[in-house]
Design a protein around this motif. Structure first.
Motif, PDB file in Angstrom:
ATOM      1  N   CYS A  50     -20.554  85.125  54.577  1.00 47.03           N
ATOM      2  CA  CYS A  50     -19.614  85.190  53.461  1.00 47.03           C
ATOM      3  C   CYS A  50     -20.306  85.041  52.110  1.00 47.03           C
ATOM      4  O   CYS A  50     -21.458  84.640  52.022  1.00 47.03           O
ATOM      5  N   SER A  69     -16.364  88.883  51.749  1.00 44.13           N
ATOM      6  CA  SER A  69     -17.219  89.183  52.896  1.00 44.13           C
ATOM      7  C   SER A  69     -18.655  89.336  52.400  1.00 44.13           C
ATOM      8  O   SER A  69     -18.910  89.395  51.199  1.00 44.13           O
ATOM      9  N   LYS A  89     -14.235  80.647  56.985  1.00 40.78           N
ATOM     10  CA  LYS A  89     -12.986  81.390  56.870  1.00 40.78           C
ATOM     11  C   LYS A  89     -12.160  80.930  55.683  1.00 40.78           C
ATOM     12  O   LYS A  89     -11.173  81.551  55.316  1.00 40.78           O
TER      13      LYS A  89
END
Length: 97
Positions: free
Chosen positions: A37, A51, A90
């Motif tokens: 990330c 991303s 995440k």
């Protein structure tokens, strides 16, 4: 592993040879990247999760963020009030300290 630098208020994503891959964001004050990330902090205090290629995933913090650090699968956000937030790759909040 990609490298990110902040120049003139923009985050420059570069490959391991130093070739420019993409320029991301405006008014960027801090950015860090891992294989999974990319995290960008803007002058407004917004922390964005992206991303590894630079496509937006979600906003982690809408305001009051002053810095970030990415290590492995963890993200640490430094807040203006002196606290830090530990988040997963995440973006889910795991702990505030």
């Amino acid at each position: 592993m990609p490298v990110v630098t902040v120049k003139n208020g923009r985050a420059e994503l570069r490959n391991d040879r130093g070739t420019l891959v993409r320029t991301i964001g405006t008014n960027v004050i801090d950015a860090d990247v891992s294989d999974e990330c990319l995290v960008i902090v803007t002058a407004k205090g917004t922390a964005e999760l992206r991303s590894a290629t630079g496509t937006p995933i979600r906003v982690l913090v809408p305001r009051d963020c002053v810095g970030c650090s990415v290590s492995g699968g963890n993200i640490v956000l430094r807040m203006a009030n002196g606290r830090s937030q530990l988040r997963s790759s995440k973006g889910t909040l795991m702990r505030t300290f």
